[in-house]
Design a protein around this motif. Structure first.
Motif, PDB file in Angstrom:
ATOM      1  N   ILE A 713      23.472 -41.102 -20.522  1.00  0.00           N
ATOM      2  CA  ILE A 713      23.873 -39.983 -19.661  1.00  0.00           C
ATOM      3  C   ILE A 713      22.781 -38.913 -19.570  1.00  0.00           C
ATOM      4  CG2 ILE A 713      26.318 -40.393 -20.075  1.00  0.00           C
ATOM      5  CD1 ILE A 713      26.294 -37.903 -21.901  1.00  0.00           C
ATOM      6  N   GLU A 714      21.861 -38.896 -20.526  1.00  0.00           N
ATOM      7  CA  GLU A 714      20.736 -37.959 -20.429  1.00  0.00           C
ATOM      8  C   GLU A 714      19.864 -38.242 -19.214  1.00  0.00           C
ATOM      9  OE1 GLU A 714      18.729 -38.305 -24.154  1.00  0.00           O
ATOM     10  OE2 GLU A 714      19.944 -36.747 -25.139  1.00  0.00           O
ATOM     11  N   ASN A 715      20.002 -39.450 -18.638  1.00  0.00           N
ATOM     12  CA  ASN A 715      19.193 -39.818 -17.475  1.00  0.00           C
ATOM     13  C   ASN A 715      19.937 -39.666 -16.153  1.00  0.00           C
ATOM     14  OD1 ASN A 715      16.605 -40.612 -18.594  1.00  0.00           O
ATOM     15  ND2 ASN A 715      17.711 -42.293 -19.581  1.00  0.00           N
ATOM     16  N   ILE A 716      21.190 -39.160 -16.199  1.00  0.00           N
ATOM     17  CA  ILE A 716      21.885 -38.825 -14.951  1.00  0.00           C
ATOM     18  C   ILE A 716      21.108 -37.697 -14.270  1.00  0.00           C
ATOM     19  CG2 ILE A 716      23.997 -37.821 -14.004  1.00  0.00           C
ATOM     20  CD1 ILE A 716      25.521 -39.356 -16.211  1.00  0.00           C
ATOM     21  N   ASP A 717      20.941 -37.766 -12.952  1.00  0.00           N
ATOM     22  CA  ASP A 717      20.076 -36.822 -12.245  1.00  0.00           C
ATOM     23  C   ASP A 717      20.439 -35.365 -12.532  1.00  0.00           C
ATOM     24  OD1 ASP A 717      18.591 -38.834 -11.175  1.00  0.00           O
ATOM     25  OD2 ASP A 717      19.484 -38.756  -9.175  1.00  0.00           O
ATOM     26  N   LEU A 718      21.718 -35.012 -12.439  1.00  0.00           N
ATOM     27  CA  LEU A 718      22.117 -33.618 -12.664  1.00  0.00           C
ATOM     28  C   LEU A 718      23.566 -33.572 -13.153  1.00  0.00           C
ATOM     29  CD1 LEU A 718      21.153 -30.450 -10.989  1.00  0.00           C
ATOM     30  CD2 LEU A 718      23.605 -30.932 -10.934  1.00  0.00           C
ATOM     31  N   ILE A 719      23.833 -32.708 -14.158  1.00  0.00           N
ATOM     32  CA  ILE A 719      25.175 -32.583 -14.723  1.00  0.00           C
ATOM     33  C   ILE A 719      25.566 -31.100 -14.766  1.00  0.00           C
ATOM     34  CG2 ILE A 719      26.651 -33.081 -16.715  1.00  0.00           C
ATOM     35  CD1 ILE A 719      24.663 -35.245 -17.561  1.00  0.00           C
ATOM     36  N   TRP A 720      26.805 -30.818 -14.337  1.00  0.00           N
ATOM     37  CA  TRP A 720      27.398 -29.493 -14.518  1.00  0.00           C
ATOM     38  C   TRP A 720      28.272 -29.555 -15.760  1.00  0.00           C
ATOM     39  CZ3 TRP A 720      29.554 -28.120  -8.938  1.00  0.00           C
ATOM     40  CH2 TRP A 720      28.457 -27.847  -8.088  1.00  0.00           C
ATOM     41  N   ILE A 721      28.097 -28.592 -16.650  1.00  0.00           N
ATOM     42  CA  ILE A 721      28.794 -28.622 -17.935  1.00  0.00           C
ATOM     43  C   ILE A 721      29.466 -27.263 -18.189  1.00  0.00           C
ATOM     44  CG2 ILE A 721      28.498 -28.924 -20.437  1.00  0.00           C
ATOM     45  CD1 ILE A 721      25.882 -30.519 -19.639  1.00  0.00           C
ATOM     46  N   LYS A 722      30.673 -27.310 -18.744  1.00  0.00           N
ATOM     47  CA  LYS A 722      31.383 -26.100 -19.171  1.00  0.00           C
ATOM     48  C   LYS A 722      31.771 -26.304 -20.633  1.00  0.00           C
ATOM     49  CE  LYS A 722      32.986 -23.243 -16.576  1.00  0.00           C
ATOM     50  NZ  LYS A 722      32.517 -21.933 -16.037  1.00  0.00           N
ATOM     51  N   GLY A 723      31.168 -25.513 -21.510  1.00  0.00           N
ATOM     52  CA  GLY A 723      31.414 -25.695 -22.939  1.00  0.00           C
ATOM     53  C   GLY A 723      30.835 -27.025 -23.385  1.00  0.00           C
ATOM     54  N   LYS A 724      31.724 -27.907 -23.865  1.00  0.00           N
ATOM     55  CA  LYS A 724      31.273 -29.226 -24.293  1.00  0.00           C
ATOM     56  C   LYS A 724      31.846 -30.333 -23.407  1.00  0.00           C
ATOM     57  CE  LYS A 724      30.222 -28.392 -29.146  1.00  0.00           C
ATOM     58  NZ  LYS A 724      30.394 -28.885 -30.539  1.00  0.00           N
ATOM     59  N   GLU A 725      32.210 -29.940 -22.199  1.00  0.00           N
ATOM     60  CA  GLU A 725      32.768 -30.925 -21.279  1.00  0.00           C
ATOM     61  C   GLU A 725      31.962 -31.002 -19.988  1.00  0.00           C
ATOM     62  OE1 GLU A 725      36.866 -30.616 -20.358  1.00  0.00           O
ATOM     63  OE2 GLU A 725      37.483 -31.524 -22.257  1.00  0.00           O
ATOM     64  N   ILE A 726      31.734 -32.202 -19.550  1.00  0.00           N
ATOM     65  CA  ILE A 726      31.097 -32.418 -18.241  1.00  0.00           C
ATOM     66  C   ILE A 726      32.125 -32.147 -17.159  1.00  0.00           C
ATOM     67  CG2 ILE A 726      30.070 -34.156 -16.701  1.00  0.00           C
ATOM     68  CD1 ILE A 726      28.938 -35.567 -19.145  1.00  0.00           C
ATOM     69  N   LYS A 727      31.766 -31.299 -16.206  1.00  0.00           N
ATOM     70  CA  LYS A 727      32.657 -30.981 -15.084  1.00  0.00           C
ATOM     71  C   LYS A 727      32.337 -31.812 -13.844  1.00  0.00           C
ATOM     72  CE  LYS A 727      35.288 -28.020 -17.074  1.00  0.00           C
ATOM     73  NZ  LYS A 727      36.713 -28.391 -17.290  1.00  0.00           N
ATOM     74  N   ALA A 728      31.055 -32.134 -13.667  1.00  0.00           N
ATOM     75  CA  ALA A 728      30.654 -32.953 -12.508  1.00  0.00           C
ATOM     76  C   ALA A 728      29.284 -33.554 -12.781  1.00  0.00           C
ATOM     77  CB  ALA A 728      30.639 -32.123 -11.234  1.00  0.00           C
ATOM     78  N   ILE A 729      29.085 -34.738 -12.245  1.00  0.00           N
ATOM     79  CA  ILE A 729      27.746 -35.346 -12.294  1.00  0.00           C
ATOM     80  C   ILE A 729      27.288 -35.650 -10.868  1.00  0.00           C
ATOM     81  CG2 ILE A 729      28.216 -36.363 -14.569  1.00  0.00           C
ATOM     82  CD1 ILE A 729      28.242 -39.120 -13.123  1.00  0.00           C
ATOM     83  N   PHE A 730      25.965 -35.650 -10.690  1.00  0.00           N
ATOM     84  CA  PHE A 730      25.371 -35.922  -9.371  1.00  0.00           C
ATOM     85  C   PHE A 730      24.244 -36.949  -9.533  1.00  0.00           C
ATOM     86  CE2 PHE A 730      27.116 -31.696  -9.376  1.00  0.00           C
ATOM     87  CZ  PHE A 730      27.722 -31.548  -8.143  1.00  0.00           C
ATOM     88  N   GLU A 731      24.308 -37.990  -8.745  1.00  0.00           N
ATOM     89  CA  GLU A 731      23.214 -38.958  -8.683  1.00  0.00           C
ATOM     90  C   GLU A 731      22.608 -38.881  -7.285  1.00  0.00           C
ATOM     91  OE1 GLU A 731      21.693 -40.640 -10.810  1.00  0.00           O
ATOM     92  OE2 GLU A 731      22.981 -41.185 -12.507  1.00  0.00           O
ATOM     93  N   VAL A 732      21.348 -38.465  -7.231  1.00  0.00           N
ATOM     94  CA  VAL A 732      20.653 -38.265  -5.954  1.00  0.00           C
ATOM     95  C   VAL A 732      19.818 -39.509  -5.682  1.00  0.00           C
ATOM     96  CG1 VAL A 732      19.090 -36.777  -4.670  1.00  0.00           C
ATOM     97  CG2 VAL A 732      20.622 -35.794  -6.393  1.00  0.00           C
ATOM     98  N   GLU A 733      20.247 -40.315  -4.721  1.00  0.00           N
ATOM     99  CA  GLU A 733      19.652 -41.637  -4.507  1.00  0.00           C
ATOM    100  C   GLU A 733      18.909 -41.687  -3.173  1.00  0.00           C
ATOM    101  OE1 GLU A 733      19.650 -43.560  -6.994  1.00  0.00           O
ATOM    102  OE2 GLU A 733      21.091 -42.402  -8.154  1.00  0.00           O
ATOM    103  N   SER A 734      17.701 -41.164  -3.152  1.00  0.00           N
ATOM    104  CA  SER A 734      16.909 -41.193  -1.915  1.00  0.00           C
ATOM    105  C   SER A 734      16.472 -42.620  -1.592  1.00  0.00           C
ATOM    106  CB  SER A 734      15.695 -40.273  -2.038  1.00  0.00           C
ATOM    107  OG  SER A 734      14.928 -40.610  -3.170  1.00  0.00           O
TER     108      SER A 734
END
Length: 831
Positions: A713-734
């Motif tokens: 998961i460290e290689n996911i393009d971008l992660i939104w996090i609140k505290g210790k929980e992931i709120k959203a992930i984004f994979e940007v696939e050009s």
């Protein structure tokens, strides 16, 4: 070492497809059947015959093995029963002075050109002047029309429906009434015992293949050629003559798209309902001085073979006194004379069952060149073929084939290789071939599939079709005897077929054509002592049909404009290890990488790169490769492909999109994590501040409770996090693989919002991905949503950090209408 090759001693085995290159004039100037692709043959010779070694081909045909051996620094001994085949080989290799050959042609031209052309006189339909026509169209014994490409006086062209005028009919009547005084062959299409040739149809003899006009023209022409005083030049003119005689027969069908040319496209002396009568002199002129003519072929071959010596016996090649020996006769007789263990490598393409009757089909050429002394008797006695008219059933054919394998085993050096090419789709014949080799003492090592240069998309999508393309069967002569294979029971046979198919589909990770499955299964079966089917009749096809709706399902698919079925798992849970990324996406990435690295590529270069990176079970068909190439590149002149400028633009926007999403997430009070690979990139475009993406991060370490596999998961393009929980992930696939994004996201809890951010133009690719059960399952069941590049960029321009991501889901801006792109919607569009 080549990633697609494996080494054994000094040999680096070929385990991948070799992109076929176009034949040049030395391979095209004379028709012959089953001609193998020259560069593929050359690759095999370089891989399996040591430099300076001797390559042997007992079924040489038109001599490609000999030519490729010489071109690649090897010597050759080649053999064929058909004299026209060995003459093509000899005269391709033998140097000739091109000026002298052209002068000899001009001597023939001076004698007969004008009177031959007089047989094809007509009057231009526009200017009414006398001209020579190119061809006439016949139906049965009625001449219906004449055609000419361009009147030399006014440029008029007649390519269809030009009916015969009175003078055309008068000329024909004059020709029909006049007897032909010159010699021409009348050889019957019958064996000595009165049985007709297998490939005989309505014509009784060689002369009946021709109209009276063309028979007269050919008779004049061969008579003039025979008068050439210099034997070598006469031989070249005669072989030039034979290279065009079939084009002057009634076997030339009318082709709607080719109004002035035709081809002998049947493996028989067939009768075209409507046929083209081609101008004999035009054909001869073209065969000597045309684009693929003899003069051009000799200009090429003279440079290649000028320093090579043709031997008068195989002993001269063995002793190193000559480079090539060309033997016309029985290969069994020749191999009986060659010493044991004398040759370094055997490459051959033997006759397969009754597929092509080489002997019968060469009879027309043999007859015109007066090579027919005892020819038919030699075929009956020596030809290795199934032909009941020669009193040879399948058992007789198999016995002769087995004899040839035994003798090949004898002449080959120990621990050296035999490569057999195969192009017969029936299991029975392929099994018999492998069995003959194994029982001769060879170790059967591999069946390698070499795709046809122009594969049929329709054939790839047949769920129970036949194997397509050429097969290269690799045998080794072991140092000590190998045990003969044992028959195995039906239960084990069935288990091997099912287990091997499961392993193949798991490795490819995508629905797969039937022809690829059987090409992969056959060598696995052979390793267990099978040859594709049991004597009980059980075969791969029967087994796979039985397991449809058990382990496997057939899925509707589109490929290259054709529709059909592909094989996939009914339930992927039966697979212990399924590759995460479908082969198609892996191929796409290889293609993109090569385009990015080189800037400009040919299709052959791409095919070569793909087949090198994905050998064996991962071989991708060229239709799929071309489909992928069309995604990333545009075709330009010279056969080259260039990376599409919009692809590079989207690559440049990758960091811009990540930076925008980081700014929006930060505004919403989320911590930001950016994938390790992206952290070094710099922002650009709408958010160009000269910062690295790492500077947009608010976390130095990623520690969350609602995900597993930290390193992934460290290689996911971008992660939104609140505290210790992931709120959203984004994979940007050009340009990168969408499936990789899904696989990374699968490590994050299902209820977490997941966004795939794509350029608008990749929607079509997404549709295709959603036809894959594996992709569709992850996309639908793991809470994925879709956001488009331009939609996000336009919203950011207006709203900056206040942009509401959720309002952009599945929407497109610009001229496109906003619409939801759910997998259900896409499935409806596709089907």
């Amino acid at each position: 070492m080549d990633a697609s090759a494996t080494g054994t001693g000094h040999v680096v085995h070929i385990n991948r497809q070799i992109p076929p290159l176009a034949h040049t004039s030395i391979y095209l100037w004379h028709k012959y059947w089953s001609r193998k692709t020259w560069n593929v043959v050359g690759k095999y010779i370089k891989a399996y015959c040591p430099e300076g070694g001797i390559v042997f081909d007992p079924f040489a045909g038109s001599g490609i093995t000999a030519m490729e051996a010489l071109k690649n620094g090897r010597k050759a001994i080649v053999c064929d029963l058909v004299p026209i085949a060995t003459e093509i080989t000899r005269l391709t290799i033998k140097p000739v002075n091109e000026v002298h050959l052209y002068e000899a042609y001009k001597r023939v031209e001076e004698k007969v050109r004008d009177k031959i052309k007089d047989l094809y006189l007509t009057k231009c339909r526009k200017c009414r002047k006398e001209i020579v026509f190119d061809c006439a169209i016949w139906k049965g014994d009625q001449c219906l029309e004449i055609r000419y490409q361009s009147c030399p006086h006014c440029g008029d062209r007649q390519e269809k429906d030009c009916k015969l005028a009175g003078y055309d009919k008068d000329l024909l009547q004059k020709i029909e009434k006049k007897s032909i005084k010159e010699w021409y062959p009348t050889n019957p299409f019958y064996y000595p015992d009165g049985r007709p040739f297998k490939e005989k149809q309505q014509y009784e003899s060689v002369d009946e293949l021709f109209t009276k006009r063309n028979l007269q023209a050919l008779a004049w022409l061969i008579e003039a050629i025979e008068e050439e005083p210099k034997r070598d030049l006469r031989d070249f003119l005669k072989i030039g003559f034979s290279s065009m005689t079939h084009l002057c027969t009634k076997m030339m069908p009318v082709r709607p798209t080719r109004p002035f040319s035709s081809v002998w496209n049947e493996h028989s002396y067939w009768s075209a309902d409507v046929f083209m009568e081609l101008n004999v002199w035009d054909r001869f002129e073209n065969t000597i001085s045309g684009r693929q003519g003899l003069l051009k072929a000799k200009a090429e071959s003279n440079k290649i073979f000028k320093d090579f010596k043709i031997a008068s016996s195989f002993k001269q090649v063995l002793s190193g006194k000559a480079n090539v020996y060309i033997y016309n006769g029985s290969c069994l007789d020749l191999m009986q004379k060659i010493p044991e263990g004398a040759v370094d490598y055997i490459f051959t393409d033997p006759p397969y069952d009754a597929s092509i009757q080489f002997g019968e089909l060469s009879y027309m050429w043999v007859s015109w060149l007066k090579m027919n002394t005892d020819y038919i008797e030699k075929l009956v006695a020596n030809e290795i073929v199934r032909n009941e008219r020669q009193h040879k059933d399948f058992n007789s054919y198999y016995a002769l084939l087995s004899n040839s394998f035994q003798k090949m085993f004898n002449v080959l050096k120990p621990e050296h290789y035999l490569t057999l090419t195969f192009h017969n789709p029936t299991f029975k014949v392929r099994n018999a071939t492998i069995r003959a080799g194994v029982f001769a003492g060879f170790e059967f090592q591999k069946v390698h599939h070499q795709e046809l240069a122009r594969p049929s998309a329709k054939s790839l999508l047949q769920p129970f079709g036949a194997a397509q393309g050429d097969f290269y069967l690799r045998f080794n002569k072991p140092k000590s005897a190998v045990s003969k294979p044992e028959e195995i029971d039906e239960v084990r046979f069935e288990n091997i077929v099912v287990e091997t198919t499961i392993a193949l589909l798991a490795e490819r990770a995508e629905p797969t054509p039937y022809t690829i499955i059987i090409n992969y299964i056959d060598p696995v079966l052979a390793k267990h002592g099978y040859f594709g089917s049991l004597r009980t009749g059980l075969d791969i096809n029967t087994v796979l049909k039985k397991h449809v709706d058990k382990e496997f399902v057939l899925l509707h698919a589109k490929l290259g404009g054709a529709e059909g079925k592909l094989w996939w798992f009914k339930d992927t849970s039966i697979v212990p290890r399924l590759n995460e990324i479908p082969l198609t996406e892996r191929v796409e990435q290889t293609i993109y990488r090569k385009l990015y690295q080189r800037g400009r590529v040919t299709f052959t270069e791409i095919w070569d790169a793909v087949s090198t990176e994905f050998p064996n079970s991962l071989t991708s068909d060229s239709t799929s490769i071309k489909d992928a190439l069309n995604i990333y590149a545009r075709k330009v002149s010279g056969g080259y492909w260039l990376l599409k400028p919009e692809i590079q633009q989207r690559v440049n926007q990758h960091s811009e999109i990540i930076a925008i999403l980081a700014i929006i997430g930060n505004e919403k009070g989320h911590d930001i994590w950016i994938g390790k690979r992206e952290q070094r990139e710099r922002d650009s475009g709408l958010v160009s501040k000269g910062k690295t993406l790492k500077e947009y991060m608010t976390l130095k370490q990623l520690k969350v409770d609602n995900a597993s596999n930290q390193s992934v998961i460290e290689n996911i393009d971008l992660i939104w996090i609140k505290g210790k929980e992931i709120k959203a992930i984004f994979e940007v696939e050009s340009t990168t693989t969408m499936t990789s994004a899904l696989m990374r996201g699968s490590n994050v809890y299902q209820r977490v919002d997941k966004f795939m951010v794509l350029p608008e133009e990749r929607e079509g690719q997404l549709r295709n991905k959603l036809t894959s059960p594996l992709f569709k399952d992850h996309f639908e069941n793991e809470n994925w949503q879709l956001i488009y590049f331009d939609t996000l960029r336009d919203a950011y321009v207006k709203q900056k950090a206040k942009t509401d991501i959720y309002s952009l889901i599945n929407k497109k801006t610009g001229t496109s209408k906003n619409r939801a792109v759910s997998s259900t919607h896409i499935q409806r569009q596709l089907f």
